[in-house]
Design a protein around this motif. Structure first.
Motif, mmCIF file in Angstrom:
data_model
loop_
_atom_site.group_PDB
_atom_site.id
_atom_site.type_symbol
_atom_site.label_atom_id
_atom_site.label_comp_id
_atom_site.label_asym_id
_atom_site.label_seq_id
_atom_site.Cartn_x
_atom_site.Cartn_y
_atom_site.Cartn_z
ATOM 1 N N ALA A 1 15.964 -20.001 -65.802
ATOM 2 C CA ALA A 1 15.320 -22.120 -66.414
ATOM 3 C C ALA A 1 14.113 -21.862 -67.363
ATOM 4 O O ALA A 1 14.052 -22.479 -68.430
ATOM 5 C CB ALA A 1 14.257 -22.413 -65.258
ATOM 6 N N ARG A 2 13.433 -20.788 -67.981
ATOM 7 C CA ARG A 2 12.719 -20.243 -69.118
ATOM 8 C C ARG A 2 13.595 -19.962 -69.801
ATOM 9 O O ARG A 2 12.758 -20.442 -71.032
ATOM 10 C CB ARG A 2 11.562 -19.078 -68.471
ATOM 11 C CG ARG A 2 11.130 -18.621 -70.032
ATOM 12 C CD ARG A 2 9.939 -17.336 -69.369
ATOM 13 N NE ARG A 2 9.654 -17.338 -67.970
ATOM 14 C CZ ARG A 2 9.117 -16.285 -67.493
ATOM 15 N NH1 ARG A 2 9.307 -15.128 -68.068
ATOM 16 N NH2 ARG A 2 8.991 -16.217 -66.583
ATOM 17 N N TRP A 3 14.261 -19.820 -69.939
ATOM 18 C CA TRP A 3 15.243 -19.642 -71.417
ATOM 19 C C TRP A 3 15.821 -20.586 -71.622
ATOM 20 O O TRP A 3 15.547 -20.656 -72.718
ATOM 21 C CB TRP A 3 16.559 -18.700 -70.913
ATOM 22 C CG TRP A 3 17.805 -18.237 -71.635
ATOM 23 C CD1 TRP A 3 18.794 -18.505 -71.286
ATOM 24 C CD2 TRP A 3 17.615 -17.870 -73.445
ATOM 25 N NE1 TRP A 3 19.786 -18.335 -72.422
ATOM 26 C CE2 TRP A 3 18.735 -18.066 -73.876
ATOM 27 C CE3 TRP A 3 16.153 -17.098 -74.320
ATOM 28 C CZ2 TRP A 3 19.174 -17.341 -75.160
ATOM 29 C CZ3 TRP A 3 16.850 -17.258 -75.067
ATOM 30 C CH2 TRP A 3 18.272 -17.166 -75.678
ATOM 31 N N GLN A 4 16.384 -21.637 -70.725
ATOM 32 C CA GLN A 4 16.879 -22.723 -71.108
ATOM 33 C C GLN A 4 15.981 -23.445 -71.693
ATOM 34 O O GLN A 4 15.872 -24.498 -72.827
ATOM 35 C CB GLN A 4 17.195 -23.599 -70.037
ATOM 36 C CG GLN A 4 19.181 -22.817 -68.901
ATOM 37 C CD GLN A 4 19.324 -22.776 -69.693
ATOM 38 O OE1 GLN A 4 19.526 -23.470 -70.708
ATOM 39 N NE2 GLN A 4 20.629 -21.746 -70.068
ATOM 40 N N ARG A 5 14.490 -23.495 -71.411
ATOM 41 C CA ARG A 5 13.288 -24.343 -72.040
ATOM 42 C C ARG A 5 12.912 -23.326 -73.287
ATOM 43 O O ARG A 5 12.975 -24.547 -74.060
ATOM 44 C CB ARG A 5 11.887 -24.463 -70.929
ATOM 45 C CG ARG A 5 12.081 -25.049 -69.897
ATOM 46 C CD ARG A 5 10.849 -25.029 -69.179
ATOM 47 N NE ARG A 5 10.019 -23.733 -68.793
ATOM 48 C CZ ARG A 5 10.208 -23.363 -67.681
ATOM 49 N NH1 ARG A 5 11.252 -23.658 -66.873
ATOM 50 N NH2 ARG A 5 9.692 -21.953 -67.583
ATOM 51 N N ALA B 1 13.609 -24.406 -79.017
ATOM 52 C CA ALA B 1 13.861 -23.879 -79.991
ATOM 53 C C ALA B 1 15.069 -24.739 -81.123
ATOM 54 O O ALA B 1 14.513 -25.013 -82.770
ATOM 55 C CB ALA B 1 15.225 -23.125 -80.465
ATOM 56 N N ARG B 2 16.060 -25.749 -80.804
ATOM 57 C CA ARG B 2 16.365 -26.833 -80.792
ATOM 58 C C ARG B 2 15.268 -28.142 -81.100
ATOM 59 O O ARG B 2 16.143 -28.867 -82.672
ATOM 60 C CB ARG B 2 17.429 -27.319 -79.842
ATOM 61 C CG ARG B 2 18.509 -26.438 -79.748
ATOM 62 C CD ARG B 2 19.643 -27.179 -79.199
ATOM 63 N NE ARG B 2 19.753 -27.308 -77.446
ATOM 64 C CZ ARG B 2 20.341 -26.694 -76.749
ATOM 65 N NH1 ARG B 2 20.435 -25.720 -76.675
ATOM 66 N NH2 ARG B 2 19.290 -26.718 -75.700
ATOM 67 N N GLU B 3 14.798 -28.464 -80.318
ATOM 68 C CA GLU B 3 13.977 -29.336 -80.806
ATOM 69 C C GLU B 3 13.040 -29.027 -81.782
ATOM 70 O O GLU B 3 12.344 -30.546 -83.006
ATOM 71 C CB GLU B 3 12.950 -29.698 -80.582
ATOM 72 C CG GLU B 3 13.689 -30.231 -78.651
ATOM 73 C CD GLU B 3 13.244 -30.770 -77.454
ATOM 74 O OE1 GLU B 3 12.261 -30.160 -76.772
ATOM 75 O OE2 GLU B 3 13.286 -31.376 -76.797
#
Length: 418
Positions: free
Chosen positions: A335-339, A344-346
């Motif tokens: 979950a942390r990696w997805q966040r 980074a994308r935002e």
């Protein structure tokens, strides 16, 4: 308006379904529009039923959208599933049909590139088969395989190697160079050429083609950099077993099917190589507080340049934490990696420039593959068209890529490693 009259309509259905698209999704991909003559889905349904033959232009769009060669639509029957690879398997559990379709397309692309590499090497009169392919068995045990990997890679003390690196990427690059020096091609690939086709690490973390002439390891570059060393050694263990296969996240459930047994073995080999049992001896034999475990895991991960998930996996496999604790930690880390990826994308600015296209391509392809293409192209043993296919770039990009890579360190590829 020329139409492709000789195609097999059943192949249109097969190609769409294996690409993971519904009729509605595929119609959108093909830019079919509803009109007085019927809906977009009806028009595609008519093509698949053979009531209407596609135009040449439509067939080209279908080929591109489904990622199948034009010749596939003229076949009498779909190719056997075995073309996916010896032991390649669809990963179950939350993987959509589209994701599996993208994985299928990536496997096909890598297999074609591997075949081209193999043909080139076979044409070399001095070529020899690699002696370590299939050289170990599961019955010999984890310690035997780990010792063999240490010998092959020239790594007597992995702890010193890890501590000598500033980042997980530096550590991975060192291991990658050592694996490539043996004659194994290590490629980073997590999409089909654009971010629109990104394949999540939930679908695959890596896969190996265990071939005694041109073995390939593919690592999903959508995964965290800290996870790549584990995937590399895991896939290298596949090659030593002579067992090609697709690998995903380590699972905690007890399973008995042969493929799962191989996966568990390769996980444990990679774990013992990167985080030996002897280095964990000072830890409590069992730990119960989850927050304390997470703190210890984070510290070891940082010092050893490996992922937190891999450290937690070792804690579970060595009996230091329960399977429930491992599952909870793995869930937290995922979950942390997805966040972090979303953040980074935002935060990326529209005009923000990263490394150049050729720098990124060189890193993804690895020294071994680029050196082979450069050498055989200069010797007129390879055309620019085939070179482009092997490198996964356009024909016009072959020379710029090779020129920008000419300053790279000349790996011992095929000289010392053979």
């Amino acid at each position: 308006m020329k139409r492709a009259n000789n195609i097999n309509p059943a192949m249109l259905v097969w190609a769409r379904e294996t690409a993971g698209y519904t009729l509605e999704e595929a119609a959108g991909k093909l830019r079919l529009f509803s009109s007085g003559k019927g809906t977009a889905e009806d028009k595609l349904r008519a093509l698949e039923a053979g009531d209407v033959k596609p135009t040449r232009q439509q067939l080209m769009k279908i080929s591109e959208a489904y990622r199948r060669p034009l010749t596939a639509f003229y076949r009498n029957n779909p190719p056997p599933k075995g073309e996916r690879g010896e032991d390649f398997r669809t990963l179950q559990g939350g993987v959509s049909r589209q994701e599996d379709g993208l994985l299928e397309a990536l496997l096909r692309d890598i297999r074609v590139r591997q075949d081209l590499v193999k043909s080139l090497l076979e044409d070399d009169e001095d070529f020899e088969t690699l002696p370590f392919i299939g050289a170990v068995t599961i019955h010999q045990g984890i310690s035997h395989s780990v010792d063999y990997i240490r010998q092959l890679l020239g790594v007597d003390d992995v702890v010193s190697l890890q501590h000598g690196k500033r980042t997980p990427d530096e550590f991975f690059s060192d291991l990658r160079n050592r694996v490539e020096a043996l004659g194994v091609f290590v490629v980073l690939a997590g999409n089909l050429g654009s971010h629109h086709s990104n394949i999540s690490e939930r679908v695959f973390r890596g896969f190996a083609i265990s071939d005694e002439i041109a073995p390939f390891i593919v690592i999903n570059d959508q995964d965290a950099k800290a996870a790549r060393s584990f995937t590399l050694i895991h896939e290298f263990a596949h090659i030593l077993l002579g067992a090609s296969g697709v690998s995903a996240t380590p699972v905690a459930d007890a399973r008995t099917d042969p493929l799962a047994i191989v996966e568990r073995f390769c996980n444990d080999v990679a774990g013992e190589f990167l985080l030996p049992e002897s280095t964990l001896s000072r830890l409590p034999s069992t730990i119960s507080e989850l927050d304390i475990i997470e703190t210890i895991v984070a510290d070891i991960s940082s010092r050893r340049k490996i992922s937190e998930a891999m450290v937690a996996y070792r804690f579970w496999r060595t009996g230091r934490i329960s399977v429930e604790a491992y599952r909870e930690l793995a869930s937290r880390f995922a979950a942390r990696w997805q966040r972090l990826k979303q953040q980074a994308r935002e935060e990326r600015q529209p005009d923000q420039r990263g490394p150049s296209y050729y720098t990124v391509r060189k890193h993804k392809l690895g020294n071994a593959l680029i050196e082979l293409v450069n050498r055989t192209l200069r010797a007129n043993e390879l055309t620019h068209t085939k070179a482009a296919k092997m490198l996964g770039v356009s024909t016009s990009s072959v020379e710029p890529l090779l020129r920008r890579s000419s300053g790279m360190e000349n790996t011992m590829f095929r000289s010392g490693g053979r």
